[in-house]
Write a protein that holds these residues in place. Structure first.
Motif, short mmCIF file in Angstrom:
data_model
loop_
_atom_site.label_atom_id
_atom_site.label_comp_id
_atom_site.label_asym_id
_atom_site.label_seq_id
_atom_site.Cartn_x
_atom_site.Cartn_y
_atom_site.Cartn_z
N GLY A 165 -1.11 2.57 10.44
CA GLY A 165 -1.93 1.65 9.67
C GLY A 165 -1.27 1.18 8.40
O GLY A 165 -0.05 1.32 8.22
N PHE A 166 -2.08 0.64 7.49
CA PHE A 166 -1.54 0.10 6.24
C PHE A 166 -2.60 0.11 5.16
O PHE A 166 -3.79 0.27 5.43
CB PHE A 166 -1.00 -1.32 6.45
CG PHE A 166 -2.03 -2.34 6.89
CD1 PHE A 166 -2.79 -3.06 5.96
CD2 PHE A 166 -2.24 -2.59 8.25
CE1 PHE A 166 -3.72 -4.00 6.37
CE2 PHE A 166 -3.18 -3.54 8.67
CZ PHE A 166 -3.92 -4.25 7.72
N THR A 167 -2.15 -0.04 3.93
CA THR A 167 -3.05 -0.23 2.81
C THR A 167 -2.75 -1.59 2.19
O THR A 167 -1.61 -1.87 1.81
CB THR A 167 -2.92 0.89 1.76
OG1 THR A 167 -3.71 0.56 0.61
CG2 THR A 167 -1.49 1.15 1.34
N PRO A 168 -3.74 -2.47 2.10
CA PRO A 168 -3.52 -3.81 1.53
C PRO A 168 -3.61 -3.75 0.01
O PRO A 168 -4.52 -4.30 -0.61
CB PRO A 168 -4.66 -4.62 2.15
CG PRO A 168 -5.77 -3.63 2.28
CD PRO A 168 -5.11 -2.31 2.60
N ASP A 169 -2.64 -3.10 -0.61
CA ASP A 169 -2.73 -2.83 -2.04
C ASP A 169 -1.36 -2.91 -2.70
O ASP A 169 -1.05 -2.14 -3.60
CB ASP A 169 -3.35 -1.44 -2.25
CG ASP A 169 -3.71 -1.16 -3.70
OD1 ASP A 169 -3.91 -2.11 -4.46
OD2 ASP A 169 -3.79 0.03 -4.07
N ALA A 170 -0.53 -3.85 -2.22
CA ALA A 170 0.80 -3.99 -2.81
C ALA A 170 1.33 -5.39 -2.51
O ALA A 170 0.65 -6.37 -2.78
CB ALA A 170 1.73 -2.90 -2.28
N ASN A 171 2.53 -5.46 -1.94
CA ASN A 171 3.19 -6.74 -1.74
C ASN A 171 3.50 -7.02 -0.28
O ASN A 171 3.73 -6.11 0.51
CB ASN A 171 4.51 -6.79 -2.51
CG ASN A 171 4.34 -6.60 -3.99
OD1 ASN A 171 4.37 -5.48 -4.48
ND2 ASN A 171 4.16 -7.67 -4.73
N GLY B 189 5.28 1.26 -7.57
CA GLY B 189 3.86 1.58 -7.57
C GLY B 189 3.51 2.61 -6.52
O GLY B 189 4.23 2.79 -5.53
N GLY B 190 2.40 3.30 -6.73
CA GLY B 190 1.93 4.28 -5.77
C GLY B 190 0.64 3.80 -5.12
O GLY B 190 -0.20 3.20 -5.78
N THR B 191 0.48 4.03 -3.83
CA THR B 191 -0.70 3.58 -3.11
C THR B 191 -1.27 4.71 -2.26
O THR B 191 -0.76 5.83 -2.26
CB THR B 191 -0.36 2.38 -2.18
OG1 THR B 191 0.41 2.88 -1.06
CG2 THR B 191 0.43 1.30 -2.90
N TYR B 192 -2.31 4.39 -1.51
CA TYR B 192 -2.90 5.35 -0.59
C TYR B 192 -1.91 5.83 0.48
O TYR B 192 -2.16 6.82 1.16
CB TYR B 192 -4.10 4.73 0.13
CG TYR B 192 -5.39 4.73 -0.66
CD1 TYR B 192 -5.70 5.74 -1.56
CD2 TYR B 192 -6.34 3.73 -0.45
CE1 TYR B 192 -6.90 5.74 -2.25
CE2 TYR B 192 -7.55 3.73 -1.13
CZ TYR B 192 -7.82 4.73 -2.03
OH TYR B 192 -9.02 4.73 -2.70
N ALA B 193 -0.80 5.14 0.64
CA ALA B 193 0.18 5.55 1.64
C ALA B 193 0.72 6.95 1.36
O ALA B 193 1.19 7.64 2.27
CB ALA B 193 1.34 4.55 1.70
N LYS B 194 0.65 7.37 0.10
CA LYS B 194 1.09 8.72 -0.24
C LYS B 194 0.01 9.76 0.03
O LYS B 194 0.27 10.95 0.00
CB LYS B 194 1.50 8.78 -1.71
CG LYS B 194 2.84 8.14 -2.00
CD LYS B 194 3.16 8.22 -3.48
CE LYS B 194 4.54 7.62 -3.75
NZ LYS B 194 4.79 7.46 -5.18
N SER B 195 -1.21 9.30 0.26
CA SER B 195 -2.33 10.21 0.46
C SER B 195 -2.74 10.35 1.92
O SER B 195 -3.33 11.36 2.30
CB SER B 195 -3.54 9.73 -0.35
OG SER B 195 -3.24 9.65 -1.73
N LEU B 196 -2.48 9.33 2.71
CA LEU B 196 -2.86 9.33 4.12
C LEU B 196 -1.61 9.30 4.98
O LEU B 196 -0.62 8.64 4.63
CB LEU B 196 -3.73 8.11 4.44
CG LEU B 196 -5.08 8.05 3.74
CD1 LEU B 196 -5.71 6.67 3.92
CD2 LEU B 196 -6.02 9.12 4.27
N LYS B 197 -1.64 9.97 6.11
CA LYS B 197 -0.47 10.01 6.98
C LYS B 197 -0.33 8.73 7.78
O LYS B 197 -1.30 8.09 8.14
CB LYS B 197 -0.57 11.21 7.93
CG LYS B 197 -0.40 12.55 7.22
CD LYS B 197 -0.32 13.69 8.21
CE LYS B 197 -0.09 15.02 7.50
NZ LYS B 197 -0.02 16.15 8.44
N ASN B 198 0.93 8.36 8.01
CA ASN B 198 1.28 7.30 8.97
C ASN B 198 0.89 5.89 8.55
O ASN B 198 0.70 5.02 9.40
CB ASN B 198 0.67 7.61 10.35
CG ASN B 198 1.01 8.99 10.85
OD1 ASN B 198 2.15 9.43 10.71
ND2 ASN B 198 0.04 9.70 11.40
N ILE B 199 0.75 5.65 7.25
CA ILE B 199 0.50 4.28 6.80
C ILE B 199 1.48 3.91 5.69
O ILE B 199 2.04 4.77 5.02
CB ILE B 199 -0.95 4.07 6.30
CG1 ILE B 199 -1.18 4.77 4.95
CG2 ILE B 199 -1.96 4.55 7.33
CD1 ILE B 199 -2.48 4.37 4.27
#
Length: 452
Positions: free
Chosen positions: A168-174, A399-409
């Protein structure tokens, strides 16, 4: 009707729903019963899930830490993780930060780009995909978090009570795609001895201190020296006044996110530097200038470093005075090839002297996915197929996003390179044209992720 026309027809509806979220002040608040991050984030989550329900999605509230909207069936989950909490308003706004204001292609309001707008973009991408009849061999889950800006405790809770995401992904960057995020290091510098009466500035630790007020004892000729020196800085505005035996210095710098501090001007740093040049003898002025300074590269504490994916950056965000002690928050973004222990060894023995000390609060390891990984390829392909842009490549960010908190995104959009959306600053905005394009990109991304 083409898919682009369908998205355009839904544009006003999407903007209205973004406005419903923007209207809620969802800064971190005092925790209460059943509301771990306070009233505002819980209200924003309730409204976000309500919008999802109105669009026909199954929703789940996970104890007001976070919640999700879901469609499809299957063992695996394609996850999209956005956040509904915001940073403090701060700065001098032209528009009401909690009322969506549209001027042509621009829509202003806190959270429009970070991250309430992208949550709605992803939600409508799911809706359009579902309505198109695309076969869903996996569940698609949009997670709405409430604590991204102040610790991501919401995702810790998600990991405790819910299933792991397959991709998956987090829509919180570039855009086009983020395949690496620098490690994050938090520190605080403290004065031991100082003649400075008070010094207060900045509003969040993860943004450059863009305004600062300092009061010092008056000395003969000091006011005039400071005015002459401050005039040569990159400050937007400054003022030096003298009365009752004290000198008051107000400085206005330039805001910037902690991941790109060189784009800003640190008001506190400019004052410390100017005080030394004006020959104001002070222990903590020396300590700050020697250890922190205005260079943003960490060289004062032995942390100057760069790799092929970027350099280490240092940002002073908040300066405050309590009980005669000045403290300064330090936000450091660590290149992806360094681990926490590497960083600790590099600055060992360089954090304290007779004039001040620096305390390490936490060091987090970076996140990195190889450029050739299926996840990176799937998302990058979606971006290229929609935009035709092959010049910009997947990248590493500070920057840091949810990608560091959830696996595989990993982080994926919605910001376009070269555009300052003023996130974490006054007059944050999004572009309507960018919103519509992002919905299409996210539709393609979900389809690609369903196939890996």
């Amino acid at each position: 009707m083409s898919i682009k026309e369908q998205i355009h027809d839904l544009s006003d509806e999407m903007i209205t729903n973004i406005g419903r979220l923007v209207a809620i002040d969802s800064q971190l608040g005092m925790p209460g019963e059943g509301k771990p991050f306070g009233e505002g984030p819980a209200e924003a989550l309730k409204e976000g899930l309500k919008i999802a329900e109105e669009l026909g999605f199954k929703t789940v509230n996970l104890d007001n830490y976070c919640g999700y909207a879901e469609m499809g069936e299957g063992e695996e989950i394609v996850g999209i993780a956005g956040h509904l909490d915001i940073v403090p308003v701060g700065g001098d706004w032209t528009y009401d930060p909690f009322k969506l204001t549209r001027e042509g292609d621009y829509i202003y309001g806190r959270g429009t780009t970070d991250d309430k707008g992208p949550v709605i973009e992803a939600l409508y991408a799911m809706k359009l995909l579902r309505d198109s009849g695309v076969k869903l061999n996996k569940r698609v889950r949009l997670i709405m978090g409430c604590n991204e800006e102040t610790g991501s405790k919401c995702m810790e809770h998600y990991n405790e009570v819910e299933e792991e995401l397959s991709c998956g992904f987090t829509p919180d960057a570039n855009f086009p795609c983020i395949h690496g995020e620098k490690g994050h290091m938090s520190m605080v510098a403290y004065s031991k001895n100082t003649k400075i009466i008070s010094m207060n500035g900045g509003f969040v630790s993860n943004a450059v201190c863009d305004a600062c007020t300092t009061v010092i004892p008056a000395e003969a000729g000091l006011k005039e020296k400071l005015e002459e020196i401050l005039a040569k800085t990159k400050l937007q505005e400054y003022q030096v006044t003298e009365e009752n035996g004290t000198i008051r210095i107000y400085a206005k710098g330039v805001p910037a996110h902690a991941s790109t501090p060189t784009l800003g001007v640190n008001a506190a740093g400019a004052i410390f530097e100017s005080l030394e040049k004006a020959e104001f003898e002070d222990d903590f002025v020396k300590f700050y200038n020697n250890h922190i300074g205005t260079s943003c590269d960490g060289s004062g504490i032995g942390l100057k470093f760069e790799d092929e994916y970027g350099d280490l950056t240092l940002c002073n965000g908040i300066v405050k005075t309590e009980n005669g002690v000045i403290s300064c928050t330090i936000d450091i973004r660590v290149p992806v090839t360094l681990k926490a222990e590497d960083v600790r060894k590099m600055c060992e023995g360089k954090l304290e002297d007779e004039n001040g000390r620096i305390e390490i609060l936490e060091i987090g390891d970076p996140l990195f996915f190889p450029r050739e990984s299926p996840l990176v390829n799937a998302l990058y392909k979606a971006y290229v197929d929609v935009t035709g842009d092959t010049e910009n490549e997947p990248m590493v960010i500070g920057g840091g996003t949810y990608a560091k908190s959830l696996k595989n995104i990993i982080a994926f959009g919605p910001e376009k390179l070269g555009i300052d959306y003023r996130i974490h600053s006054a007059d944050e905005y999004m572009l309507v044209s960018g919103m519509e394009e992002a919905v299409l990109i996210y539709m393609e991304a979900i389809k690609n992720l369903l196939e890996i």
